[in-house]
Enzyme design. Sequence first.
Site, mmCIF file in Angstrom:
data_model
loop_
_atom_site.group_PDB
_atom_site.id
_atom_site.type_symbol
_atom_site.label_atom_id
_atom_site.label_comp_id
_atom_site.label_asym_id
_atom_site.label_seq_id
_atom_site.Cartn_x
_atom_site.Cartn_y
_atom_site.Cartn_z
ATOM 1 N N ASP A 1 10.141 -1.496 -11.139
ATOM 2 C CA ASP A 1 9.988 -2.551 -12.147
ATOM 3 C C ASP A 1 8.556 -3.037 -12.330
ATOM 4 O O ASP A 1 8.369 -4.116 -12.878
ATOM 5 C CB ASP A 1 10.802 -3.787 -11.693
ATOM 6 N N CYS A 8 30.739 -8.388 -23.756
ATOM 7 C CA CYS A 8 29.455 -9.002 -23.419
ATOM 8 C C CYS A 8 28.885 -9.762 -24.614
ATOM 9 O O CYS A 8 28.337 -10.859 -24.459
ATOM 10 C CB CYS A 8 28.461 -7.955 -22.909
ATOM 11 N N CYS A 62 28.159 -13.894 -24.313
ATOM 12 C CA CYS A 62 26.779 -14.380 -24.173
ATOM 13 C C CYS A 62 26.674 -15.777 -24.788
ATOM 14 O O CYS A 62 26.910 -15.957 -25.982
ATOM 15 C CB CYS A 62 25.813 -13.417 -24.854
ATOM 16 N N CYS A 121 17.676 -14.992 -24.578
ATOM 17 C CA CYS A 121 18.389 -14.636 -23.334
ATOM 18 C C CYS A 121 18.016 -15.616 -22.210
ATOM 19 O O CYS A 121 16.831 -15.901 -21.980
ATOM 20 C CB CYS A 121 18.031 -13.209 -22.940
ATOM 21 N N CYS A 129 20.669 -14.868 -15.377
ATOM 22 C CA CYS A 129 22.024 -15.007 -15.920
ATOM 23 C C CYS A 129 22.738 -13.673 -15.741
ATOM 24 O O CYS A 129 22.155 -12.613 -15.986
ATOM 25 C CB CYS A 129 21.929 -15.378 -17.397
HETATM 26 S S1 SF4 Z 1 31.133 -5.561 -21.719
HETATM 27 FE FE1 SF4 Z 1 29.489 -4.819 -23.038
HETATM 28 S S2 SF4 Z 1 28.409 -3.341 -21.798
HETATM 29 FE FE2 SF4 Z 1 30.382 -3.643 -20.811
HETATM 30 S S3 SF4 Z 1 31.706 -2.052 -21.686
HETATM 31 FE FE3 SF4 Z 1 31.972 -3.879 -22.937
HETATM 32 S S4 SF4 Z 1 30.513 -3.612 -24.611
HETATM 33 FE FE4 SF4 Z 1 29.908 -2.195 -22.989
HETATM 34 S S1 SF4 Z 2 21.812 -12.365 -19.462
HETATM 35 FE FE1 SF4 Z 2 21.036 -12.906 -21.503
HETATM 36 S S2 SF4 Z 2 22.143 -11.522 -22.846
HETATM 37 FE FE2 SF4 Z 2 23.282 -11.568 -20.934
HETATM 38 S S3 SF4 Z 2 24.827 -13.191 -21.196
HETATM 39 FE FE3 SF4 Z 2 23.049 -14.113 -20.219
HETATM 40 S S4 SF4 Z 2 21.924 -14.940 -21.942
HETATM 41 FE FE4 SF4 Z 2 23.282 -13.447 -22.786
#
Ligand code: SF4
Ligand code: SF4
Length: 396
Positions: free
Chosen positions: A139, A200, A204, A225, A252
Amino acid sequence: MEGLLKGLRREARRLGIRQVGVTTPEPSKHMGFLREWTARGFHGEMGYLARPDATGRRADLRATMPDVRSVVVVAQEYFQDDPPGVPEDPARGVVARYARGVDYHKVLKTRLQDLLAWLRREARERGLAPDVQGLAYVDTGPILERELGRRGGLGWLGKNTMLIHPRHGSYSFLGILLLDLPLPVDLPFEADRCGSCRACLDACPTGALLGRDGSGAPVMDARRCISYLTMELKGPLPRDLRPLMGNRIFGCDICQEVCPFNMKFAREGEEPAYRARAISGDGPLLTELLGLTEDQFRERFSGSPIKRAKRRGLLRNVAVALGNWGSREAVPALMEALEDLEPLVRGHAAWALGEVLARLGIPGDAGFMAAEALLARLELEEDPWVREELELALRG
Ligand code: SF4
Ligand code: SF4
């Protein structure tokens, strides 16, 4: 070479690394996407992502190591359960899993260097190469780790932008070894196993995930984010996003937590260094954190990724979490933070007291105390941005 690669996988396993993929150093085909992403400003203040020299090195690994012949990608798992009661308790802060233990940069880099030393020795003893040269990255370099992981067969890029292994999920740190030795490569992972899932995107809290673009690449507006906001952003947090951050004070995991592949496959990581430590990983009390002095901050977070936020960044995040709690119990700590030396902390404490005020109203001890403290601070405050926060807080 096949025998050497088998040995390398065994050695990685011995070092606590279950996933190893090998790919070629051919130039990335995704630079167009990255350029478009930065042109739209989605990278926020992470200027290093758009710097031309770094972009050139990201595009072609040979700019970093001219004689690179193969790339080893390793993924080391770090999942751990939440401490009991967290994240449901709004009085406690949630730290992303990756940051609950010792900083992974150091831990995984050491493992990679051990792996390189093993490879050098083995290649020499097997008469394959007298002195393998390699570079290890965790990274830190301009490297597209997730893309290389996909090319090395370790998974696909999910709509949450993470590299997801079909049997291990996505809670993994990625490390890269660039080698001047041509190892046999793995097949790239071509399938998109997300299918029609959008868990996801829906989960979010800030709407940072934007789905896939025309080329199939997952798009995130990093400026929204919580990981970016709590770790990368140095100045004030955008006012419209503060209420959406809940009690997440560093990083997060929400878009990983809801992913079916993590729900099914994520297992406790084997590396003891990544396990939760007191104060950073056990859901620390927000009011306690807000009282940390510079020395206490340094002592408690020595060796932890949280150190990167610096005291003022962490306390900014903590103040916002206290505002989101909105309890009378938060008022004394926030009142003290109104007197902090750092304007960033004072301004967010003002916002948080405004949230408490809006919830409790002025009648009643805590609401009255909050309003009094905001007014008293306004009389003394000289920083224009903090004054603005104080005025907004009082206006409700
Ligand atoms: S939660 Fe998001 S990253 Fe995970 S399988 Fe579903 S769409 Fe794909
Ligand atoms: S890591 Fe970022 S993109 Fe993922 S749920 Fe948290 S705020 Fe949303």
